[in-house]
Scaffold this active site. Structure first.
Site, mmCIF file in Angstrom:
data_model
loop_
_atom_site.group_PDB
_atom_site.id
_atom_site.type_symbol
_atom_site.label_atom_id
_atom_site.label_comp_id
_atom_site.label_asym_id
_atom_site.label_seq_id
_atom_site.Cartn_x
_atom_site.Cartn_y
_atom_site.Cartn_z
ATOM 1 N N CYS A 92 -33.284 0.519 15.707
ATOM 2 C CA CYS A 92 -32.258 0.530 14.654
ATOM 3 C C CYS A 92 -32.459 -0.571 13.623
ATOM 4 O O CYS A 92 -31.866 -0.540 12.547
ATOM 5 C CB CYS A 92 -30.872 0.416 15.259
ATOM 6 S SG CYS A 92 -30.529 1.678 16.482
ATOM 7 N N HIS A 94 -25.722 -2.135 9.933
ATOM 8 C CA HIS A 94 -26.167 -0.961 10.685
ATOM 9 C C HIS A 94 -24.936 -0.268 11.263
ATOM 10 O O HIS A 94 -24.048 -0.904 11.825
ATOM 11 C CB HIS A 94 -27.126 -1.399 11.797
ATOM 12 C CG HIS A 94 -27.424 -0.321 12.783
ATOM 13 N ND1 HIS A 94 -27.767 0.957 12.397
ATOM 14 C CD2 HIS A 94 -27.416 -0.314 14.140
ATOM 15 C CE1 HIS A 94 -27.967 1.697 13.477
ATOM 16 N NE2 HIS A 94 -27.738 0.954 14.540
ATOM 17 N N ASN A 103 -24.444 7.073 14.601
ATOM 18 C CA ASN A 103 -25.520 6.083 14.554
ATOM 19 C C ASN A 103 -26.841 6.815 14.299
ATOM 20 O O ASN A 103 -27.338 7.518 15.170
ATOM 21 C CB ASN A 103 -25.561 5.330 15.894
ATOM 22 C CG ASN A 103 -26.670 4.287 15.957
ATOM 23 O OD1 ASN A 103 -27.535 4.234 15.087
ATOM 24 N ND2 ASN A 103 -26.648 3.479 16.998
#
Ligand code: UT7
Length: 310
Positions: free
Chosen positions: A112, A235, A265
């Site tokens: 990520c 994020h 996500n």
């Protein structure tokens, strides 16, 4: 001269998977997912659309936005943990599809935090005077590595792509400071063998600490203070983690990007997808000081302070 973003685009699959749909697939509830994560829905790519297809679509838009052609690209970096194949890289696949004949191309793996790693790598080539235009893509088809029988992870993730063309911009714009880091001792908390495995609580604790610290660190390195920040783009993993970062920077709610409710996500894609959303919403304006911060499997993290504009 600084390196900055000169064009941006994204691709989101059309199919929407809502929390209500997940309630029918596993023992979960819309209420649990919304209150624990902030997620309401996410996009899922169809069987015919793989990671390179999404990366290609986002890249076309970024090139158009930059007013450049594929032949202007010197390098393509794709941040992904869900490539079509172990090799060739997604970067090589889109190099061919775009017709970016003179571009070098590689994928990078930082989960990520991949988009932060990609942008900062591109910055080194540009500011070092080696390359002029670098395409950086964050893209994931996480739906293909999610165990749809594991409610701990299946409700969290989504598919999508975001791409930026980076190039030289004026001294006052572009990347002002960055931080990158890794802690391999935490690898056991988030990994893929066949499917994604995650120790949610451990990753949560790490993320809350790291997002706050890295945001503060890049501001210090840039010689800026919390009051200088116009917009935070964290994020998009979990609204509770994002909120912790926002509070650490003492920012009001409207100064933080929130797209997690719409897309879940999307790992390496979440930051560029959010930038496009906020540009469309008119929330990012010329000369704004922006902090981007990501964390992920590895464990990895990265943050950038930049001033928007060419
Ligand atoms: O991009 C990087 C990737 N990862 C992350 O950012 C994730 C970081 N971690 C998190 O976001 C959170 O830890 C989660 C959202 C994954 C979990 O939230 P939590 O507040 O840490 O919950 P928990 O793991 O402590 O679980 C609480 C309860 C458990 O039940 P028991 O053991 O208390 O009876 C879970 O079994 O919630 C249960 N649970 C669920 N219940 C309904 C876990 N997943 C679900 C679910 N639906 N989908």
């Amino acid at each position: 001269m600084n390196a900055g973003i000169v064009g941006i685009g994204r691709y989101l699959p059309e199919k929407i998977l809502r929390n209500a749909d997940l309630e029918k697939m596993m023992d979960t509830s819309d209420e649990w997912i919304r209150t624990r994560t902030g997620i309401q829905e996410r996009r899922i790519a169809s069987d015919e659309v793989d990671t390179s297809d999404m990366a290609y679509e986002a890249s076309l838009k970024a090139l158009k936005d930059a007013g450049l052609t594929a032949e202007d690209l010197d390098l393509i970096i794709v941040a992904t943990v869900t490539p079509d194949y172990p090799f060739p890289s997604v970067a090589c696949m889109i190099q061919e599809k775009l017709g970016a004949k003179k571009a070098a191309a590689f994928d990078l793996s930082a989960a990520c935090a991949g988009f932060m790693y990609g942008m900062i790598t591109a910055q080194q080539f540009i500011e070092g005077g080696v390359y002029k235009h670098v395409l950086v893509v964050g893209v994931e088809k996480l739906s293909k590595i999610v165990n749809w029988e594991d409610r701990n992870t299946a409700v969290l993730f989504g598919d999508g792509a975001g791409a930026v063309v980076m190039g030289p911009v004026g001294e006052e714009h572009g990347i002002l400071a960055f931080e990158l880091g890794a802690d391999g001792t935490g690898a056991k908390h988030l990994y893929q063998d066949e499917y994604i495995f995650m120790n949610g609580r451990e990753v949560f604790k790490f993320a809350v600490r790291q997002m706050g610290e890295s945001s503060i660190n890049v501001l210090e390195k840039a010689g800026l203070s919390k009051e200088d920040v116009d917009f935070l783009i964290p994020h998009q993993a979990n609204i509770r983690i994002m909120e912790a970062a926002r509070q650490r920077l003492e920012l009001p709610e409207e100064k933080m990007s929130k797209t997690v409710h719409l897309y879940g996500n999307t790992s390496a894609a979440s930051i560029p997808i959010s930038i496009v959303e906020e540009l469309e919403n008119g929330k990012i304006k010329e000369d704004d000081v922006i902090v981007m911060v990501g964390f992920g499997g590895g464990l990895t993290w990265g943050a950038i302070a930049m001033r928007w504009g060419k």
